[in-house]
Motif scaffolding. Structure first.
Motif, short mmCIF file in Angstrom:
data_model
loop_
_atom_site.label_atom_id
_atom_site.label_comp_id
_atom_site.label_asym_id
_atom_site.label_seq_id
_atom_site.Cartn_x
_atom_site.Cartn_y
_atom_site.Cartn_z
N TYR A 4 0.82 -1.14 -0.01
CA TYR A 4 0.08 -0.06 0.11
C TYR A 4 1.04 1.34 -0.05
O TYR A 4 1.69 1.33 0.61
CB TYR A 4 -0.93 0.13 1.10
N ASN A 8 -1.52 7.67 -2.53
CA ASN A 8 -2.70 7.57 -3.43
C ASN A 8 -3.85 8.70 -3.21
O ASN A 8 -3.93 9.02 -1.93
CB ASN A 8 -3.23 6.14 -3.72
N ARG A 52 -4.71 -2.18 -0.57
CA ARG A 52 -4.20 -1.77 -1.79
C ARG A 52 -5.74 -2.43 -2.78
O ARG A 52 -6.10 -1.68 -3.62
CB ARG A 52 -3.28 -2.63 -2.31
N ASN A 53 -6.12 -3.42 -2.60
CA ASN A 53 -7.36 -3.97 -3.24
C ASN A 53 -7.85 -5.53 -2.51
O ASN A 53 -7.64 -5.69 -1.38
CB ASN A 53 -7.02 -4.29 -4.77
N ASN A 91 -8.55 -4.95 -9.63
CA ASN A 91 -7.30 -5.23 -8.89
C ASN A 91 -6.08 -5.50 -9.75
O ASN A 91 -6.16 -6.24 -10.51
CB ASN A 91 -7.63 -6.55 -8.10
N GLU A 92 -5.12 -4.51 -9.49
CA GLU A 92 -3.91 -4.34 -10.14
C GLU A 92 -4.29 -3.73 -11.53
O GLU A 92 -5.40 -3.99 -12.09
CB GLU A 92 -3.06 -5.70 -10.26
N GLN A 97 -7.30 -1.73 -12.40
CA GLN A 97 -7.06 -0.92 -11.24
C GLN A 97 -6.49 0.47 -11.53
O GLN A 97 -5.23 0.27 -12.29
CB GLN A 97 -6.34 -1.62 -9.99
N PHE A 100 -4.65 2.78 -6.16
CA PHE A 100 -4.22 1.67 -5.46
C PHE A 100 -4.69 1.72 -4.16
O PHE A 100 -3.80 1.54 -3.07
CB PHE A 100 -2.67 1.29 -5.82
#
Lengths: 103, 103
Positions: A4, A8, A52-53, A91-92, A97, A100
């Protein structure tokens, strides 16, 4: 998976460093309107925890976020007199994504 | 919103009336491969409760389904050596829903 990153844009919203058009907030989550809506009422629901996700979020934080998402989905249906609602979660980069912090 | 209809294809899978390629199952949920995958490993995660979509599902059932979805997402990343994963959830025809049992 990368870890993380505090810089962001969603983390900045949570810290109040940049504005957000909030539609719901509690101690564990925040929902706000997307700055570039892909549909009327496009709302992002995020946990306040540093996730992060979906791959790294704590399961209970994830469960809370989806419950809030349900509230938002129901409210959006009423507010826009909509006939349907779509929920997406990326995600990613390969998964779509962009920011993040789990939306 | 219309009510839940027992004749939907996912209900038939849950009752064992038609086959499913199961990848996970517990007392409250079932995960199986999509018959027309939009991406490698395209998996559907559904609750065993009679929910039409996110608008009527019991919040705790929904929370369980997203926790299972997290397990599947992590497993898919490992299995396919993937760089990302996308999760989608559709509600009513206008929201992209095709089978009226919560996936």
């Amino acid at each position: 998976m990368p870890t993380y990153e505090d810089a962001n844009i969603f983390a900045k919203m949570l810290r109040g460093e940049i504005p957000a058009y909030k539609v719901y907030e509690d101690d564990k989550s925040l929902a706000f309107l997307d700055i570039m809506p892909r549909a009327p009422g496009h709302t992002l629901v995020i946990p306040k925890s540093k996730a992060r996700n979906i791959l790294d979020v704590a399961p209970d934080d994830l469960a809370h976020v989806i419950k809030v998402t349900q509230k938002i989905a129901r409210a959006a249906m009423r507010t826009f007199d909509a006939e349907g609602v779509t929920i997406q979660q990326f995600n990613e980069s390969a998964g779509g994504q962009v920011v993040f912090h789990l939306p």
